[in-house]
Every structure is written in C-alpha cells, then in structure tokens.
Design a protein around this motif. Structure first.
Motif, mmCIF file in Angstrom:
data_model
loop_
_atom_site.group_PDB
_atom_site.id
_atom_site.type_symbol
_atom_site.label_atom_id
_atom_site.label_comp_id
_atom_site.label_asym_id
_atom_site.label_seq_id
_atom_site.Cartn_x
_atom_site.Cartn_y
_atom_site.Cartn_z
ATOM 1 N N TRP A 10 0.816 -1.221 0.000
ATOM 2 C CA TRP A 10 0.000 0.000 0.000
ATOM 3 C C TRP A 10 0.848 1.269 0.000
ATOM 4 C CZ3 TRP A 10 -4.769 -0.436 -1.449
ATOM 5 C CH2 TRP A 10 -5.499 -1.586 -1.157
ATOM 6 N N ALA A 11 2.147 1.137 0.247
ATOM 7 C CA ALA A 11 3.020 2.320 0.327
ATOM 8 C C ALA A 11 3.560 2.757 -1.032
ATOM 9 C CB ALA A 11 4.186 2.044 1.280
ATOM 10 N N THR A 12 3.283 2.017 -2.104
ATOM 11 C CA THR A 12 3.819 2.387 -3.419
ATOM 12 C C THR A 12 3.192 3.678 -3.911
ATOM 13 O OG1 THR A 12 2.156 1.240 -4.761
ATOM 14 C CG2 THR A 12 4.016 -0.078 -3.942
ATOM 15 N N ARG A 13 3.796 4.253 -4.953
ATOM 16 C CA ARG A 13 3.322 5.524 -5.492
ATOM 17 C C ARG A 13 2.319 5.351 -6.633
ATOM 18 N NH1 ARG A 13 6.830 7.985 -8.111
ATOM 19 N NH2 ARG A 13 5.924 10.074 -8.001
ATOM 20 N N ALA A 14 1.743 4.177 -6.760
ATOM 21 C CA ALA A 14 0.707 3.979 -7.773
ATOM 22 C C ALA A 14 -0.572 4.698 -7.343
ATOM 23 C CB ALA A 14 0.429 2.492 -7.967
ATOM 24 N N LEU A 15 -1.470 4.934 -8.302
ATOM 25 C CA LEU A 15 -2.751 5.546 -7.980
ATOM 26 C C LEU A 15 -3.560 4.620 -7.077
ATOM 27 C CD1 LEU A 15 -3.736 6.948 -11.489
ATOM 28 C CD2 LEU A 15 -3.041 8.282 -9.503
ATOM 29 N N PRO A 16 -4.366 5.181 -6.182
ATOM 30 C CA PRO A 16 -5.163 4.340 -5.271
ATOM 31 C C PRO A 16 -6.027 3.315 -5.993
ATOM 32 C CG PRO A 16 -5.194 6.616 -4.526
ATOM 33 C CD PRO A 16 -4.493 6.611 -5.861
ATOM 34 N N ARG A 17 -6.629 3.687 -7.131
ATOM 35 C CA ARG A 17 -7.496 2.729 -7.823
ATOM 36 C C ARG A 17 -6.693 1.558 -8.395
ATOM 37 N NH1 ARG A 17 -7.536 7.354 -11.134
ATOM 38 N NH2 ARG A 17 -6.910 7.080 -13.315
ATOM 39 N N CYS A 18 -5.438 1.810 -8.736
ATOM 40 C CA CYS A 18 -4.582 0.716 -9.223
ATOM 41 C C CYS A 18 -4.246 -0.239 -8.086
ATOM 42 C CB CYS A 18 -3.306 1.277 -9.843
ATOM 43 S SG CYS A 18 -3.567 2.315 -11.294
ATOM 44 N N LYS A 19 -3.907 0.317 -6.920
ATOM 45 C CA LYS A 19 -3.583 -0.525 -5.780
ATOM 46 C C LYS A 19 -4.802 -1.321 -5.314
ATOM 47 C CE LYS A 19 -1.455 3.002 -3.640
ATOM 48 N NZ LYS A 19 -0.620 3.754 -2.652
ATOM 49 N N GLU A 20 -5.965 -0.682 -5.328
ATOM 50 C CA GLU A 20 -7.177 -1.373 -4.877
ATOM 51 C C GLU A 20 -7.538 -2.530 -5.808
ATOM 52 O OE1 GLU A 20 -11.911 -0.586 -3.942
ATOM 53 O OE2 GLU A 20 -10.631 1.086 -4.546
ATOM 54 N N THR A 21 -7.461 -2.292 -7.125
ATOM 55 C CA THR A 21 -7.773 -3.356 -8.086
ATOM 56 C C THR A 21 -6.799 -4.519 -7.932
ATOM 57 O OG1 THR A 21 -8.707 -1.782 -9.672
ATOM 58 C CG2 THR A 21 -7.981 -3.903 -10.538
ATOM 59 N N CYS A 22 -5.538 -4.198 -7.753
ATOM 60 C CA CYS A 22 -4.529 -5.244 -7.585
ATOM 61 C C CYS A 22 -4.754 -6.007 -6.284
ATOM 62 C CB CYS A 22 -3.143 -4.609 -7.608
ATOM 63 S SG CYS A 22 -1.821 -5.780 -7.870
ATOM 64 N N TRP A 23 -5.110 -5.295 -5.218
ATOM 65 C CA TRP A 23 -5.422 -5.952 -3.942
ATOM 66 C C TRP A 23 -6.605 -6.903 -4.095
ATOM 67 C CZ3 TRP A 23 -10.099 -4.944 -1.220
ATOM 68 C CH2 TRP A 23 -10.213 -5.627 -0.010
ATOM 69 N N ARG A 24 -7.622 -6.472 -4.820
ATOM 70 C CA ARG A 24 -8.795 -7.338 -5.035
ATOM 71 C C ARG A 24 -8.418 -8.585 -5.834
ATOM 72 N NH1 ARG A 24 -13.308 -4.018 -7.804
ATOM 73 N NH2 ARG A 24 -14.573 -5.860 -7.281
ATOM 74 N N ALA A 25 -7.500 -8.414 -6.795
ATOM 75 C CA ALA A 25 -7.063 -9.564 -7.587
ATOM 76 C C ALA A 25 -6.280 -10.553 -6.727
ATOM 77 C CB ALA A 25 -6.226 -9.098 -8.764
ATOM 78 N N ILE A 26 -5.354 -10.037 -5.912
ATOM 79 C CA ILE A 26 -4.559 -10.910 -5.048
ATOM 80 C C ILE A 26 -5.442 -11.622 -4.037
ATOM 81 C CG2 ILE A 26 -2.731 -10.956 -3.293
ATOM 82 C CD1 ILE A 26 -1.497 -8.517 -4.718
ATOM 83 N N SER A 27 -6.458 -10.924 -3.530
ATOM 84 C CA SER A 27 -7.325 -11.465 -2.486
ATOM 85 C C SER A 27 -8.473 -12.310 -3.028
ATOM 86 C CB SER A 27 -7.889 -10.316 -1.640
ATOM 87 O OG SER A 27 -6.840 -9.521 -1.101
ATOM 88 N N GLY A 28 -8.622 -12.376 -4.351
ATOM 89 C CA GLY A 28 -9.674 -13.196 -4.941
ATOM 90 C C GLY A 28 -11.052 -12.576 -4.892
ATOM 91 N N TYR A 29 -11.109 -11.239 -4.972
ATOM 92 C CA TYR A 29 -12.382 -10.543 -4.876
ATOM 93 C C TYR A 29 -12.901 -10.016 -6.212
ATOM 94 C CZ TYR A 29 -11.490 -10.538 0.173
ATOM 95 O OH TYR A 29 -11.228 -10.913 1.475
ATOM 96 N N LEU A 30 -12.171 -10.187 -7.275
ATOM 97 C CA LEU A 30 -12.649 -9.688 -8.566
ATOM 98 C C LEU A 30 -13.688 -10.649 -9.145
ATOM 99 C CD1 LEU A 30 -9.394 -8.449 -10.356
ATOM 100 C CD2 LEU A 30 -11.185 -7.059 -9.322
ATOM 101 N N PRO A 31 -14.701 -10.119 -9.831
ATOM 102 C CA PRO A 31 -15.750 -10.972 -10.416
ATOM 103 C C PRO A 31 -15.288 -11.624 -11.723
ATOM 104 C CG PRO A 31 -16.219 -8.679 -10.900
ATOM 105 C CD PRO A 31 -15.006 -8.678 -10.005
#
Length: 323
Positions: A10-31
């Motif tokens: 979460w500390a990277t300099r990517a945009l928040p929406r990029c980090k959130e989408t990636c977090w959802r992918a890692i966590s298995g939350y994407l449809p």
C-alpha cells in the motif's frame, strides 16, 4: 500474505485505484468468469482474452498468452510462467523493494483489468501497446500529482568531461515497435576527444528498456576489446540507471542482462554508470538512429559524418578544466 507485505504494497506511489484493483485480484475478490460460474451466474467460465482456459487470477493476470506479451513488453520485462501463482509473483515484486517496479506492476494489472472489461462488454481488441500505454498514463498521473511537492532532481543536461585517465562511454538504443533496434556508442577522454565510436544493427528485443540494457552490455564488451581499463558509462535511460544502482537480483530479462554487465566489471580497473538527460547524449543517440546505415562499424578516434556536428557541439559547450 504477511502484514509487512501489505504495508509495503500500500506504500507504493501507484494511484489508489490501481492498488485497490490489484489488492482485489490478489485477495480473490474480482468478479472473474470462473468465480461467477461457480456461483451459478450464467456466464462462460473461459478467459475473455484467449478463451482457452478458465478465467481466474493466475491465468488472467499472469499466464494468458495475451497477458504474457504485455509483461514481456513492459519495462519490467518479466515472464509470467516463471511464477507458480499470481500471489507468488506479487511476493517477489514487493520483496525487490523497488517502488517504481511495484507501482508499474500495479498500474499494469489495472490496465489489464480495464482491457478485459472492454473486451468483455465492448468487444474491443486487446493490443499490447495500448495496454502498456494506459499503464504509463496512470504512472504519469502520479507524477503530475506529486510534481508540486516532490523535490527537483538535478541531473546534468549536457555532456561533461570525465576525470583524467577515464574514458566516458556514452551509449544509446533506437527502438522501433514494428522493427529491430539499433545501438550506438561513443568513447571520449577528458579533453572531449573521440577515442572510438560504434554502431550495431539489427537488435531484436521487445521493449525500449531492454534495448538500453543490451546496449550497455554491448558497450562494456566493446570497451574491453578496445583496451579501455577505466571507464565511465553514461545513459539517458533513467530506468536503467536506477536498476543498476538498485543492485537487486531478479527473475526478469532486465535483471539477467544487468547481471551480465556486473560480471564484466571485473575486466576493468574502474567502472561506474552515470545518468545524463537526452540533450547530453546526442552523439550516441545519433549513432543509434543511424545504426542501420553503419551496421557493425567501429571507428577509432573518429565518428561518422552524421554524428560529427553533435561531437563539435559537445566540445564547444565543455566547461573549463577545474570547473
């Protein structure tokens, strides 16, 4: 994933929406289609990109042929099939400790998710350069956002003389998406006198960053052949400069090329790499752009006519010795 992983993620300099989408992918939350299918939603469980496998995180973001082309052509230059899972891929990325690599990877995941949705709902063709262009645009948004508060980094904007007894070797690559790359190098002493120059063509590679890295390795090999013992390498590719300074081992093609360069260091008494803005690398740039004309040429104490005006300009702008 352990807490330290998520803290760095979460500390990277990517945009928040990029980090959130990636977090959802890692966590298995994407449809994704496979997940929706098992929940009895009336969808085809196949991948929207290739339709040859189930659409789950490991496949869509790492193993799909379309996705693999994107990762290989990116500045990260990684092979998706060298990782056992998408989660393992992210564990390795975060462990590298390179914020720029992690932020770009998060931006690429977001761009891939966008491309997947465009393909699913609008039947848009997935084009590697378009996906990477979108990821770069997302990174540029971060730079614009941070520009006001970030301190300026002072890099030289013109060619500067090396120290006494050191040969400065400027190198560059001219990359074409639809064709081979060319490489150019010029070696000069502390007086600005040309010691050698060379061109190489064609060079088959998949990204500008890899072309620059290959150009660095080629330049070091040439310097060895020419008998230079103390050299200062100079590039206008900031990503390559940062990768060299990071001194981190990795699994990407870029890491492999840099490892080759580190092995070549032992052939010299002194080696260093510096960064200069493009305006200070005009001779090597000219040689790279004209590499198809002078393929395989090596000049001793001279340059071809196409590069001569840039050599003269550099010498004219040289600061006096001692400044």
């Amino acid at each position: 994933m352990e807490p330290r992983f998520w803290k760095d993620f979460w500390a990277t300099r990517a945009l928040p929406r990029c980090k959130e989408t990636c977090w959802r992918a890692i966590s298995g939350y994407l449809p994704l289609n496979e997940r929706l299918f098992h929940r009895r939603v009336d969808v085809d469980p196949g991948c929207n990109f290739c339709a040859s496998a189930m659409e789950h995180e490991d496949h869509l973001f790492l193993l799909c042929p379309t996705t693999k082309r994107v990762w290989l052509a990116s500045q990260i230059g990684v092979r998706g099939d060298s990782f056992s899972s998408f989660r393992e891929f992210w564990r390795v990325v975060i462990q590298l400790g390179d914020d720029e690599v992690a932020a770009m990877a998060q931006s690429i995941v977001y761009a891939l998710w966008e491309a997947r949705n465009h393909k699913c709902f609008q039947q848009r063709e997935v084009i590697t350069d378009v996906v990477l262009g979108r990821a770069r645009a997302l990174m540029e948004e971060v730079q614009v956002r941070d520009q006001a508060s970030a301190p300026a980094v002072a890099f030289p904007a013109r060619w500067r003389r090396p120290g006494p007894g050191i040969i400065k070797c400027n190198f560059d690559a001219s990359f074409l998406v639809d064709g081979p790359a060319g490489m150019g190098m010029v070696a000069r002493n502390s007086e600005g006198e040309v010691m050698a120059a060379a061109c190489s063509y064609p060079l088959s590679t998949i990204s500008p960053l890899l072309a620059e890295a290959l150009s660095m390795r080629w330049t070091m090999q040439l310097a060895i052949d020419l008998g230079f013992r103390r050299i200062l390498l100079e590039t206008d590719c900031l990503q390559l400069f940062k990768a060299w300074k990071a001194k981190e081992a990795g699994r990407s093609y870029l890491s492999s090329i840099i490892s080759d360069c580190r092995l070549l260091v032992s052939a010299f008494d002194y080696v260093n790499l510096s960064f200069v803005r493009r305006t200070g690398n005009t001779v090597a740039d000219s040689l790279a752009r004209n590499a198809a004309t002078y393929a395989g040429f090596v000049w001793v104490e001279e340059v071809p006519d196409a590069a001569l005006p840039f050599v003269i300009s550099d010498v004219t702008l040289l600061e006096p010795i001692g400044i």
